[in-house]
Design a protein around this motif. Structure first.
Motif, PDB file in Angstrom:
ATOM      1  N   ARG A 250      -4.718  -1.419   0.136  1.00  0.00           N
ATOM      2  CA  ARG A 250      -5.341  -2.144   1.240  1.00  0.00           C
ATOM      3  C   ARG A 250      -4.241  -2.604   2.191  1.00  0.00           C
ATOM      4  O   ARG A 250      -3.336  -3.337   1.814  1.00  0.00           O
ATOM      5  CB  ARG A 250      -6.143  -3.345   0.731  1.00  0.00           C
ATOM      6  CG  ARG A 250      -7.351  -2.929  -0.106  1.00  0.00           C
ATOM      7  CD  ARG A 250      -8.279  -2.005   0.665  1.00  0.00           C
ATOM      8  NE  ARG A 250      -9.397  -1.513  -0.128  1.00  0.00           N
ATOM      9  CZ  ARG A 250     -10.195  -0.513   0.245  1.00  0.00           C
ATOM     10  NH1 ARG A 250      -9.955   0.111   1.405  1.00  0.00           N
ATOM     11  NH2 ARG A 250     -11.185  -0.136  -0.511  1.00  0.00           N
TER      12      ARG A 250
ATOM     13  N   GLN B   4      -5.494   3.051  -8.011  1.00  0.00           N
ATOM     14  CA  GLN B   4      -5.903   1.947  -7.142  1.00  0.00           C
ATOM     15  C   GLN B   4      -5.712   2.288  -5.669  1.00  0.00           C
ATOM     16  O   GLN B   4      -4.695   2.841  -5.264  1.00  0.00           O
ATOM     17  CB  GLN B   4      -5.097   0.688  -7.469  1.00  0.00           C
ATOM     18  CG  GLN B   4      -5.545  -0.529  -6.672  1.00  0.00           C
ATOM     19  CD  GLN B   4      -4.706  -1.758  -6.967  1.00  0.00           C
ATOM     20  OE1 GLN B   4      -3.727  -1.694  -7.715  1.00  0.00           O
ATOM     21  NE2 GLN B   4      -5.083  -2.878  -6.388  1.00  0.00           N
ATOM     22  N   ARG B   5      -6.693   1.933  -4.865  1.00  0.00           N
ATOM     23  CA  ARG B   5      -6.600   2.153  -3.418  1.00  0.00           C
ATOM     24  C   ARG B   5      -5.749   1.055  -2.772  1.00  0.00           C
ATOM     25  O   ARG B   5      -5.852  -0.106  -3.134  1.00  0.00           O
ATOM     26  CB  ARG B   5      -7.987   2.168  -2.781  1.00  0.00           C
ATOM     27  CG  ARG B   5      -8.842   3.337  -3.219  1.00  0.00           C
ATOM     28  CD  ARG B   5     -10.120   3.450  -2.407  1.00  0.00           C
ATOM     29  NE  ARG B   5     -10.961   4.534  -2.896  1.00  0.00           N
ATOM     30  CZ  ARG B   5     -10.785   5.812  -2.587  1.00  0.00           C
ATOM     31  NH1 ARG B   5      -9.794   6.165  -1.774  1.00  0.00           N
ATOM     32  NH2 ARG B   5     -11.594   6.746  -3.062  1.00  0.00           N
TER      33      ARG B   5
ATOM     34  N   ASP C 254      -4.630   2.733   5.103  1.00  0.00           N
ATOM     35  CA  ASP C 254      -5.532   1.812   4.426  1.00  0.00           C
ATOM     36  C   ASP C 254      -6.614   2.593   3.679  1.00  0.00           C
ATOM     37  O   ASP C 254      -7.239   3.495   4.228  1.00  0.00           O
ATOM     38  CB  ASP C 254      -6.181   0.881   5.459  1.00  0.00           C
ATOM     39  CG  ASP C 254      -7.159  -0.083   4.827  1.00  0.00           C
ATOM     40  OD1 ASP C 254      -6.797  -0.728   3.824  1.00  0.00           O
ATOM     41  OD2 ASP C 254      -8.298  -0.194   5.339  1.00  0.00           O
ATOM     42  N   GLY C 255      -6.798   2.253   2.407  1.00  0.00           N
ATOM     43  CA  GLY C 255      -7.820   2.898   1.602  1.00  0.00           C
ATOM     44  C   GLY C 255      -7.347   4.098   0.816  1.00  0.00           C
ATOM     45  O   GLY C 255      -8.088   4.617  -0.024  1.00  0.00           O
TER      46      GLY C 255
ATOM     47  N   SER D 136      -5.287   6.201  -2.029  1.00  0.00           N
ATOM     48  CA  SER D 136      -4.692   6.053  -3.353  1.00  0.00           C
ATOM     49  C   SER D 136      -3.735   7.217  -3.572  1.00  0.00           C
ATOM     50  O   SER D 136      -3.845   8.270  -2.928  1.00  0.00           O
ATOM     51  CB  SER D 136      -5.762   6.054  -4.456  1.00  0.00           C
ATOM     52  OG  SER D 136      -6.325   7.355  -4.600  1.00  0.00           O
TER      53      SER D 136
ATOM     54  N   GLY E  47       2.731  -1.269   1.156  1.00  0.00           N
ATOM     55  CA  GLY E  47       2.014  -2.494   0.829  1.00  0.00           C
ATOM     56  C   GLY E  47       2.885  -3.726   0.944  1.00  0.00           C
ATOM     57  O   GLY E  47       2.442  -4.771   1.436  1.00  0.00           O
TER      58      GLY E  47
ATOM     59  N   ASP F 172      -0.973  -3.177  -6.996  1.00  0.00           N
ATOM     60  CA  ASP F 172      -0.696  -4.546  -6.555  1.00  0.00           C
ATOM     61  C   ASP F 172       0.447  -5.167  -7.346  1.00  0.00           C
ATOM     62  O   ASP F 172       1.278  -5.895  -6.785  1.00  0.00           O
ATOM     63  CB  ASP F 172      -1.951  -5.417  -6.694  1.00  0.00           C
ATOM     64  CG  ASP F 172      -2.969  -5.174  -5.597  1.00  0.00           C
ATOM     65  OD1 ASP F 172      -2.576  -4.740  -4.501  1.00  0.00           O
ATOM     66  OD2 ASP F 172      -4.161  -5.432  -5.836  1.00  0.00           O
TER      67      ASP F 172
END
Length: 231
Positions: free
Chosen positions: A166, A163-164, A116-117, A119, A94, A62
Motif C-alpha cells: 500500500r 502481501q500487497r 500501489d496494490g 505484490s 514502502g 510490512d
C-alpha cells in the motif's frame, strides 16, 4: 545541486537485500563506499538472519518495511541513498513512502519498482513463482532457497511475497529515482519495467549487460552509479 557537488558530499547509504539474502550480499560494496568516506547501513530483513527467531517465519512485507524504517530513522543528517536489490524494491518503496524524512535518492538495483496494490507474487514471473512453491513445501510458511546455492541464503517468509503493498504519495517526496537494469540473464522479470521507465523523464535509468547479482558482477559500474561518477 550539480554532479560535482554531489561527489564532494558525504552521504549515507542504506542497502536492502533481495529475497533469501541478508546484509552480507552488500559486504563488498559497503566496504568500497566506506573507503570513499560514506556511511553504510546494510539491513538484514526479519526472518533472514543466520539464526532467525520463530517469529521471523511469519514476517510479512510490512514487517520488512518497518525494519528499513528503523534503519532510516537511525541515520544522521547526511543525505540518504536507499538502495534495494530484487524483492527489496518492494521494501524500499514502502519505506520511502512511510518515512518521516524521505531518502534523497532511491536506487532500484535490478529490483521491482512497485505501484500501489502490487505484490511480489503478482509482479514476479513463473520462474520465481515456481521457486517459491517448491521451496514452501517443507513448512508452508517459508520458501527455502534453491538447492546448491550460497549456503548463507535463508528460507524467506512466504507472507512477504503475497502481501500487497500500500503506497500513498510519499514516493513523490524522493528527489531522485534511479533504476539499474541487469539485462544479461534470461529469467529476468524486469524487462517490462525497464522498457516503461527508460523513457520516463523522472527516472535515471542504467542498463548493464550482466546477471542479477549486480553487486558481484558489475561492482565498478554500480559503485560509479551510486556515487555519481558513472559516465
Amino acid at each position: 545541486m550539480t554532479t560535482d557537488e554531489r561527489k564532494e558530499q558525504r552521504r549515507t547509504f542504506v542497502l536492502v537485500p533481495g529475497a533469501w539474502h541478508g546484509a552480507w550480499v552488500w559486504d563488498g560494496m559497503a566496504a568500497r563506499l566506506r573507503a570513499a568516506g560514506h556511511r553504510v547501513v546494510a539491513v538484514t530483513l526479519d526472518g533472514l538472519e543466520p539464526e532467525p527467531s520463530p517469529e521471523g517465519t511469519t514476517a510479512n512485507l510490512d514487517t520488512h518495511i518497518d525494519r528499513v524504517l528503523v534503519a532510516l530513522d537511525g541515520c544522521g543528517p547526511e543525505p540518504v541513498t536507499l538502495c534495494a536489490h530484487s524483492y527489496g524494491g518492494f521494501v524500499a518503496a514502502g519505506a520511502a513512502d512511510r518515512a518521516a524524512r524521505p531518502p534523497e535518492r532511491l536506487v532500484f538495483c535490478d529490483a521491482f519498482v512497485p505501484a500501489d496494490g502490487d505484490s511480489w507474487w503478482d509482479r514476479a514471473n513463473d520462474h520465481y513463482r515456481q521457486r517459491v512453491l517448491a521451496g514452501a513445501r517443507a513448512d508452508g510458511r517459508t520458501a527455502a532457497p534453491s538447492p546448491g546455492t550460497d549456503p548463507r541464503r535463508r528460507p524467506h517468509p512466504v507472507a512477504s511475497f503475497l502481501q500487497r503493498l500500500r503506497l500513498g504519495d510519499g514516493m513523490d517526496r524522493v528527489a531522485r529515482r534511479t533504476l539499474v537494469h541487469a539485462s544479461g540473464w534470461p529469467a529476468t522479470p524486469f524487462r517490462p519495467q525497464f522498457d516503461r521507465l527508460r523513457t520516463d523523464p523522472r527516472w535515471e535509468v542504467h542498463d548493464l549487460p550482466v546477471g542479477h547479482a549486480v553487486y558481484d558482477e558489475a561492482p565498478d559500474e554500480l559503485f560509479a552509479i551510486l556515487t555519481d561518477t558513472a559516465r
